[in-house]
Scaffold this motif. Structure first.
Motif, PDB file in Angstrom:
ATOM      1  N   ALA A  22       0.260   7.601  -6.289  1.00  0.00           N
ATOM      2  CA  ALA A  22       0.522   6.440  -7.479  1.00  0.00           C
ATOM      3  C   ALA A  22       2.237   6.522  -7.682  1.00  0.00           C
ATOM      4  CB  ALA A  22      -0.168   6.578  -8.394  1.00  0.00           C
TER       5      ALA A  22
ATOM      6  N   THR B 227      -3.365  -0.759 -13.178  1.00  0.00           N
ATOM      7  CA  THR B 227      -2.316  -0.943 -12.045  1.00  0.00           C
ATOM      8  C   THR B 227      -2.014   0.380 -11.601  1.00  0.00           C
ATOM      9  OG1 THR B 227      -0.438  -0.436 -13.979  1.00  0.00           O
ATOM     10  CG2 THR B 227      -1.270  -2.753 -13.449  1.00  0.00           C
ATOM     11  N   ILE B 228      -1.321   0.550 -10.309  1.00  0.00           N
ATOM     12  CA  ILE B 228      -0.781   1.655  -9.733  1.00  0.00           C
ATOM     13  C   ILE B 228       0.083   2.301 -10.767  1.00  0.00           C
ATOM     14  CG2 ILE B 228       1.102   0.557  -8.624  1.00  0.00           C
ATOM     15  CD1 ILE B 228      -1.200   3.188  -7.057  1.00  0.00           C
ATOM     16  N   ASP B 229       0.805   1.702 -11.309  1.00  0.00           N
ATOM     17  CA  ASP B 229       1.724   2.434 -12.425  1.00  0.00           C
ATOM     18  C   ASP B 229       0.980   3.188 -13.383  1.00  0.00           C
ATOM     19  OD1 ASP B 229       4.154   1.235 -11.351  1.00  0.00           O
ATOM     20  OD2 ASP B 229       3.357  -0.533 -11.934  1.00  0.00           O
TER      21      ASP B 229
ATOM     22  N   ILE C 158      -3.687   3.850  -0.870  1.00  0.00           N
ATOM     23  CA  ILE C 158      -4.213   2.907  -2.074  1.00  0.00           C
ATOM     24  C   ILE C 158      -3.426   1.383  -2.047  1.00  0.00           C
ATOM     25  CG2 ILE C 158      -4.078   2.559  -4.711  1.00  0.00           C
ATOM     26  CD1 ILE C 158      -3.518   5.491  -4.765  1.00  0.00           C
TER      27      ILE C 158
ATOM     28  N   ILE D 288      -4.597  -2.524  -8.607  1.00  0.00           N
ATOM     29  CA  ILE D 288      -5.092  -1.749  -7.591  1.00  0.00           C
ATOM     30  C   ILE D 288      -6.286  -2.466  -6.896  1.00  0.00           C
ATOM     31  CG2 ILE D 288      -6.465   0.243  -6.887  1.00  0.00           C
ATOM     32  CD1 ILE D 288      -5.001   1.965  -8.940  1.00  0.00           C
TER      33      ILE D 288
ATOM     34  N   ARG E 152       0.505  -5.803  -9.298  1.00  0.00           N
ATOM     35  CA  ARG E 152       0.455  -4.263  -8.904  1.00  0.00           C
ATOM     36  C   ARG E 152      -0.988  -3.771  -9.263  1.00  0.00           C
ATOM     37  NH1 ARG E 152       5.056  -2.207  -7.720  1.00  0.00           N
ATOM     38  NH2 ARG E 152       4.674   0.095  -8.220  1.00  0.00           N
TER      39      ARG E 152
ATOM     40  N   TYR F  69      -2.626  -2.273  -3.218  1.00  0.00           N
ATOM     41  CA  TYR F  69      -2.348  -2.790  -4.698  1.00  0.00           C
ATOM     42  C   TYR F  69      -1.842  -4.278  -4.499  1.00  0.00           C
ATOM     43  CZ  TYR F  69       1.996  -0.370  -4.161  1.00  0.00           C
ATOM     44  OH  TYR F  69       3.191  -0.128  -3.852  1.00  0.00           O
TER      45      TYR F  69
ATOM     46  N   TYR G 102       0.780  -1.229  -0.065  1.00  0.00           N
ATOM     47  CA  TYR G 102       0.037   0.175   0.056  1.00  0.00           C
ATOM     48  C   TYR G 102       0.844   1.313  -0.011  1.00  0.00           C
ATOM     49  CZ  TYR G 102       0.631  -0.028   5.064  1.00  0.00           C
ATOM     50  OH  TYR G 102       1.331   0.006   6.260  1.00  0.00           O
ATOM     51  N   THR G 103       0.451   2.270  -0.387  1.00  0.00           N
ATOM     52  CA  THR G 103       0.922   3.624  -0.746  1.00  0.00           C
ATOM     53  C   THR G 103       0.135   4.607   0.225  1.00  0.00           C
ATOM     54  OG1 THR G 103       1.982   5.262  -1.981  1.00  0.00           O
ATOM     55  CG2 THR G 103      -0.041   4.007  -3.069  1.00  0.00           C
TER      56      THR G 103
ATOM     57  N   ALA H  15       4.665   5.069  -4.898  1.00  0.00           N
ATOM     58  CA  ALA H  15       4.377   3.756  -4.649  1.00  0.00           C
ATOM     59  C   ALA H  15       5.528   2.884  -4.982  1.00  0.00           C
ATOM     60  CB  ALA H  15       3.197   3.252  -5.562  1.00  0.00           C
TER      61      ALA H  15
END
Length: 444
Positions: free
Chosen positions: A440, A414-416, A378, A387, A385, A380, A355-356, A443
């Motif tokens: 994000a 994805t978080i990216d 967030i 979410i 990765r 993930y 998580y971030t 992360a």
């Protein structure tokens, strides 16, 4: 003309009735409900009890006459006590004791949920209340006028319990909030967020008795005390807000059920018996955040499930897109929203997640008015990765932001990818690199 019988007309049943009648001229809809009103917005009860709205009128968004004007046959105060699934007949009994029989081609069960009532000593005492129906809230509001009711204990610190605690405090009552869990709202938020809510409640004079198990209620005719495994709390009124369970006694021996008793349905809302659907709080949902069947009782889920079932009944072959369990709460000046799973729940499910966290002002620093911090987490998947969940808290109304995360979970973003998503900027609203983008980008 095909005959559809719907059992229950709160969120799900009302939405199903409207959807069928608005989209088909070839279906006759018959509705049964055990109550004397329909479509009551129960999540607005705390606002009504706490005098934050003028009255209950706006909490109803339909009625018997409206549904009948569309062509529905509506039986109010007529609980269904038997269903013959082989002969396709529903049996109800009205307030006059008359047996009502209705044949169906398709049956939609929208029986909702029931309050969880603990089997402990003292539940029969006066001023021990439950809050689910319009009538329950009406009784509580009337009793609050009694000046002798000074100390109110709310058992259960989920959404309903927390909202009721605020409502009673707004009446100037001494409020104690009890829960077996060690915090409020543990099903929806991780510790950094639940701690914010706990401090919010405490700062407004609400006594928090977390990590306590209610053992009995005591009093001479009227409730006077709540006894837990750790303390005794004075109480002139006790409100049970432990939670709800699916109301599935009707036909339970014939229909497949989930582990908590909910009717087990597929993405078309079909049960294990052909032409029998289940929607709303009595049925399961498909949870996209865990890619599995689950139970999440929310009004939004009820309406969506009703629309899906209704379209399948009238011949439009559609599947549910699944749900994320998006939800929110506003207590005093603190607003919190979440969707998907928390990091803590992921751990309990054995999922490998990261998580971030990020916290920043909503708007640039040079905006000095109405500019509050927003806290964001967030969650993930550590490998893919993708979410899986998000939580947000602020004095701002940042609720629209959670819809972004709900869609991200549904579409497996994805978080990216989120880090490079085109999010607009204007100082009146946010920062160029706002808290969503920054969470994000930073992360792991």
């Amino acid at each position: 003309m095909k005959k559809v019988v719907i059992v229950g007309t709160n969120h799900a049943g009302t939405a199903a009735t409207n959807t069928i009648l608005d989209n088909s001229n070839n279906h006759q809809v018959t509705v049964f409900d055990s109550n004397n009103n329909i479509s009551f917005l129960g999540c607005g009860m705390a606002l009504w009890i706490g005098n934050q709205i003028a009255g209950p009128e706006g909490l109803f968004y339909s009625n018997k006459e409206t549904l009948e004007s569309k062509g529905a046959k509506v039986y109010m105060e007529t609980p269904v006590n038997k269903i013959d699934f082989n002969a396709k007949v529903v049996y109800g009994k009205n307030a006059h004791g008359e047996i009502i029989e209705e044949h169906y081609d398709d049956l939609i069960l929208a029986t909702g949920s029931l309050p969880i009532i603990p089997k402990i000593q003292g539940m029969e005492l006066e001023n021990v209340q439950k809050v689910k129906l319009y009538q329950h809230a009406e009784v509580v509001i009337e009793k609050l006028k009694n000046p002798e009711i000074r100390d109110v204990v709310v058992v259960g610190a989920g959404y309903i319990g927390v909202e009721l605690a605020e409502a009673f405090e707004r009446h100037g009552k001494n409020v104690t909030l009890i829960d077996i869990a060690t915090t409020s709202l543990p099903a929806y938020y991780d510790a950094p967020f639940t701690q914010m809510m706990n401090e919010n409640l405490s700062s407004h004079g609400i006594k928090l008795a977390f990590g306590e198990t209610v053992q009995k209620l005591e009093g001479d005719g009227k409730v006077e005390r709540v006894v837990t495994d750790k303390a005794t709390h004075k109480a002139d009124m006790v409100v049970m807000a432990i939670g709800f369970r699916p109301n599935t006694e009707l036909g339970a021996e014939h229909l497949d059920q989930f582990r908590n008793g909910a009717y087990l349905v597929n993405k078309k809302q079909e049960t294990s018996i052909p032409n029998v659907y289940a929607i709303g709080d009595c049925a399961t949902v498909y949870d996209n955040s865990i890619d599995n069947t689950s139970y999440i009782a929310l009004a939004t889920n009820a309406v969506r499930s009703a629309i899906v079932a209704a379209h399948n009944v009238i011949g439009n072959d559609i599947d549910s897109a699944g749900v994320q369990g998006s939800n929110g709460i506003a207590i005093y000046d603190l607003k919190m929203v979440s969707t998907g799973i928390t990091a803590e729940r992921a751990k309990l499910l054995g999922l490998d997640v990261l998580y971030t966290d990020f916290e920043d002002l909503q708007k640039p620093e040079f905006i000095t008015e109405e500019n509050h911090k927003v806290k964001l987490r967030i969650v993930y998947d550590a490998k893919t990765r993708i979410i899986l969940g998000a939580q947000m808290a602020s004095q701002h109304d940042m609720s629209m932001g959670i819809h972004l995360f709900s869609l991200a979970i549904q579409e497996k973003v994805t978080i990216d990818k989120l880090a490079l998503t085109d999010l607009f900027f204007l100082p009146h609203f946010n920062k160029p690199y706002n808290y969503v983008t920054m969470a994000a980008i930073t992360a792991k």
